[in-house]
Design a protein around this motif. Structure first.
Motif, short mmCIF file in Angstrom:
data_model
loop_
_atom_site.label_atom_id
_atom_site.label_comp_id
_atom_site.label_asym_id
_atom_site.label_seq_id
_atom_site.Cartn_x
_atom_site.Cartn_y
_atom_site.Cartn_z
N ARG A 1 -49.22 -9.57 -18.22
CA ARG A 1 -49.95 -10.71 -17.66
C ARG A 1 -50.94 -10.14 -16.65
NH1 ARG A 1 -50.17 -15.32 -20.32
NH2 ARG A 1 -50.80 -16.38 -18.40
N TRP A 2 -52.03 -10.86 -16.42
CA TRP A 2 -53.02 -10.36 -15.49
C TRP A 2 -52.51 -10.41 -14.06
CZ3 TRP A 2 -57.38 -14.41 -16.80
CH2 TRP A 2 -56.96 -15.68 -16.41
N SER A 3 -53.27 -9.81 -13.13
CA SER A 3 -52.81 -9.65 -11.76
C SER A 3 -53.79 -10.24 -10.76
CB SER A 3 -52.60 -8.16 -11.43
OG SER A 3 -51.61 -7.60 -12.27
N TRP A 4 -53.26 -11.15 -9.93
CA TRP A 4 -54.02 -11.71 -8.80
C TRP A 4 -53.77 -10.80 -7.59
CZ3 TRP A 4 -57.25 -15.70 -9.72
CH2 TRP A 4 -57.01 -16.52 -10.84
N ASP A 5 -54.03 -9.53 -7.76
CA ASP A 5 -53.86 -8.58 -6.67
C ASP A 5 -55.18 -8.44 -5.92
OD1 ASP A 5 -55.37 -7.21 -8.52
OD2 ASP A 5 -53.88 -5.64 -8.88
N ARG A 6 -55.29 -7.48 -5.05
CA ARG A 6 -56.52 -7.33 -4.25
C ARG A 6 -57.72 -7.09 -5.15
NH1 ARG A 6 -58.49 -2.76 -1.51
NH2 ARG A 6 -56.50 -1.71 -1.89
N THR A 7 -57.55 -6.28 -6.18
CA THR A 7 -58.65 -6.03 -7.11
C THR A 7 -59.00 -7.29 -7.90
OG1 THR A 7 -58.04 -3.70 -7.33
CG2 THR A 7 -59.40 -4.64 -9.07
N GLY A 8 -57.98 -8.02 -8.33
CA GLY A 8 -58.22 -9.24 -9.10
C GLY A 8 -58.86 -10.34 -8.29
N LEU A 9 -58.70 -10.28 -6.97
CA LEU A 9 -59.27 -11.29 -6.09
C LEU A 9 -60.61 -10.87 -5.50
CD1 LEU A 9 -56.01 -12.24 -4.16
CD2 LEU A 9 -57.23 -13.71 -5.78
N LEU A 10 -60.73 -9.58 -5.13
CA LEU A 10 -61.87 -9.15 -4.32
C LEU A 10 -62.60 -7.94 -4.89
CD1 LEU A 10 -60.02 -9.47 -0.90
CD2 LEU A 10 -61.90 -10.94 -1.65
N GLY A 11 -62.15 -7.42 -6.01
CA GLY A 11 -62.78 -6.23 -6.58
C GLY A 11 -64.14 -6.53 -7.18
N ASP A 12 -64.76 -5.51 -7.77
CA ASP A 12 -66.09 -5.66 -8.35
C ASP A 12 -66.10 -6.59 -9.56
OD1 ASP A 12 -67.25 -4.03 -6.46
OD2 ASP A 12 -67.01 -2.20 -7.66
N ALA A 13 -64.95 -6.72 -10.23
CA ALA A 13 -64.84 -7.62 -11.39
C ALA A 13 -63.61 -8.50 -11.22
CB ALA A 13 -64.77 -6.82 -12.69
N PRO A 14 -63.65 -9.49 -10.32
CA PRO A 14 -62.47 -10.34 -10.08
C PRO A 14 -62.10 -11.13 -11.34
CG PRO A 14 -64.21 -10.73 -8.44
CD PRO A 14 -64.80 -9.89 -9.52
N LEU A 15 -60.86 -11.59 -11.38
CA LEU A 15 -60.40 -12.35 -12.53
C LEU A 15 -61.29 -13.55 -12.81
CD1 LEU A 15 -56.51 -12.43 -12.11
CD2 LEU A 15 -57.87 -10.97 -13.61
N TRP A 16 -61.77 -14.20 -11.74
CA TRP A 16 -62.55 -15.42 -11.91
C TRP A 16 -64.00 -15.25 -11.45
CZ3 TRP A 16 -59.37 -20.47 -10.63
CH2 TRP A 16 -58.46 -20.69 -11.67
N ASP A 17 -64.57 -14.11 -11.73
CA ASP A 17 -65.99 -13.87 -11.52
C ASP A 17 -66.31 -13.57 -10.05
OD1 ASP A 17 -68.62 -13.48 -12.35
OD2 ASP A 17 -68.71 -15.37 -13.45
N ARG A 18 -67.55 -13.12 -9.83
CA ARG A 18 -67.99 -12.63 -8.52
C ARG A 18 -68.45 -13.82 -7.66
NH1 ARG A 18 -69.62 -7.00 -9.25
NH2 ARG A 18 -71.48 -7.25 -7.95
N PHE A 19 -67.51 -14.36 -6.90
CA PHE A 19 -67.77 -15.59 -6.14
C PHE A 19 -68.95 -15.44 -5.18
CE2 PHE A 19 -64.53 -13.21 -3.76
CZ PHE A 19 -65.07 -13.17 -2.49
N TRP A 20 -69.16 -14.27 -4.65
CA TRP A 20 -70.24 -14.05 -3.69
C TRP A 20 -71.62 -14.06 -4.36
CZ3 TRP A 20 -66.67 -10.65 -5.47
CH2 TRP A 20 -67.11 -9.53 -6.16
N GLU A 21 -71.63 -14.14 -5.70
CA GLU A 21 -72.90 -14.21 -6.43
C GLU A 21 -73.09 -15.55 -7.11
OE1 GLU A 21 -73.11 -10.88 -9.06
OE2 GLU A 21 -73.32 -9.42 -7.44
#
Length: 310
Positions: free
Chosen positions: A143-163
């Motif tokens: 299953r995918w991971s809502w970890d730091r990378t999944g939340l804030l990394g360059d390719a978050p699970l739900w897209d780059r919110f800051w863009e």
């Protein structure tokens, strides 16, 4: 989709069943009625999850149900398999749960005992986490991971919110500053936080109420993550409720009646959950109602980020 549904019903030995579309969001869900019973046939959105991830979801839900957590029961096809691929579309079936959702975005919470039901939801969430931690996951579980990378990394699970393309220059700067600060903060504390399998979408629509029974449905977003993320998801959708403070207290009280949880960093996870929706909506701006949802998501996130950054 008619042909896929009919092929699926043959696999499940329900050729003569009546069926109707009841939801068309991430998945298409059909209510199937046969022999006096009802079932939920799910046609999964292509590309969202791998076959391994969907099989893992079903294995996990079976374990949760066996240990008394209120979840739907997966139904095997005639050949004993739970997941099938029909013309590239992943298909599975669950039993149909009676009752009604706890509420919706449009109507708010639909329950007479609001704090009582949130206390019960907290208990059920804690049971889900406790059961998941005690479970020995099968080989190949994915299953995918809502970890730091999944939340804030360059390719978050739900897209780059800051863009998000609708952000003003001021908001863009705010969201970027939050991303940097939150990443640094989470990096410092992540090893101390409660982490494991979570539902990740316990919003009002995904909590079914039937008498005294409470059911948790729709594990599409579920995976590995911080347990505070589960609490934040539920609380975020109720921020505008007049009794929000009482609802938060009841949810946490119910949870802690089953297992311990440190909520010291809840503000961080409220902000993290809020920005995920800003990312999620970015690729859906052409869908009906997306403009209003986007405005609401950005406004909610803006307030929480400002509060968090102080």
């Amino acid at each position: 989709m008619t042909r896929i549904v009919e092929q699926a019903l043959t696999l499940w030995g329900m050729d003569d069943a009546e069926w109707s579309l009841v939801a068309a969001r991430e998945n298409h869900v059909y209510r199937v009625q046969t022999g006096g019973k009802s079932f939920a046939l799910r046609l999964h959105r292509q590309g969202l999850h791998s076959d391994a991830a969907l099989r893992s979801e079903l294995q996990w839900v079976i374990e949760l149900g066996a240990k008394g957590v209120g979840v739907p029961t997966p139904v095997p096809a005639k050949n004993g398999r739970y997941l099938h691929l029909l013309d590239g579309i992943q298909v599975d079936m669950l039993d149909w749960l009676s009752g009604r959702p706890l509420g919706s975005t449009e109507t708010g919470i639909d329950h007479d005992d609001r704090t009582g039901i949130f206390r019960a939801l907290g208990r059920e969430m804690a049971k889900l986490h406790e059961t998941s931690d005690a479970w020995t996951r099968p080989d190949g579980f994915a299953r995918w991971s809502w970890d730091r990378t999944g939340l804030l990394g360059d390719a978050p699970l739900w897209d780059r919110f800051w863009e998000n393309p609708t952000l003003s220059d001021e908001d863009r700067a705010l969201f970027a500053a939050f991303r940097d600060t939150a990443n640094s903060h989470l990096q410092q504390i992540e090893s101390q936080l409660d982490y494991g399998l979570i539902h990740a979408d316990l919003v009002r629509e995904n909590v079914m109420i039937h008498g005294e029974k409470l059911w948790l449905i729709d594990f599409d977003d579920a995976g590995f993550g911080f347990r505070l993320f589960d609490l934040a998801t539920t609380l975020l959708k109720n921020l505008c409720e007049p009794d929000y403070d009482a609802l938060q207290e009841a949810l946490i009280e119910g949870y802690r009646s089953e297992r311990a949880l440190d909520t010291k960093h809840l503000d961080l996870f409220m902000a993290l959950r809020a920005v995920t929706y800003v990312g999620w909506i970015s690729s859906r701006m052409d869908e009906d109602g997306s403009q209003a949802r986007n405005t609401r998501f950005v406004e909610t996130a803006r307030g929480l980020l400002t509060h968090y950054l102080g």
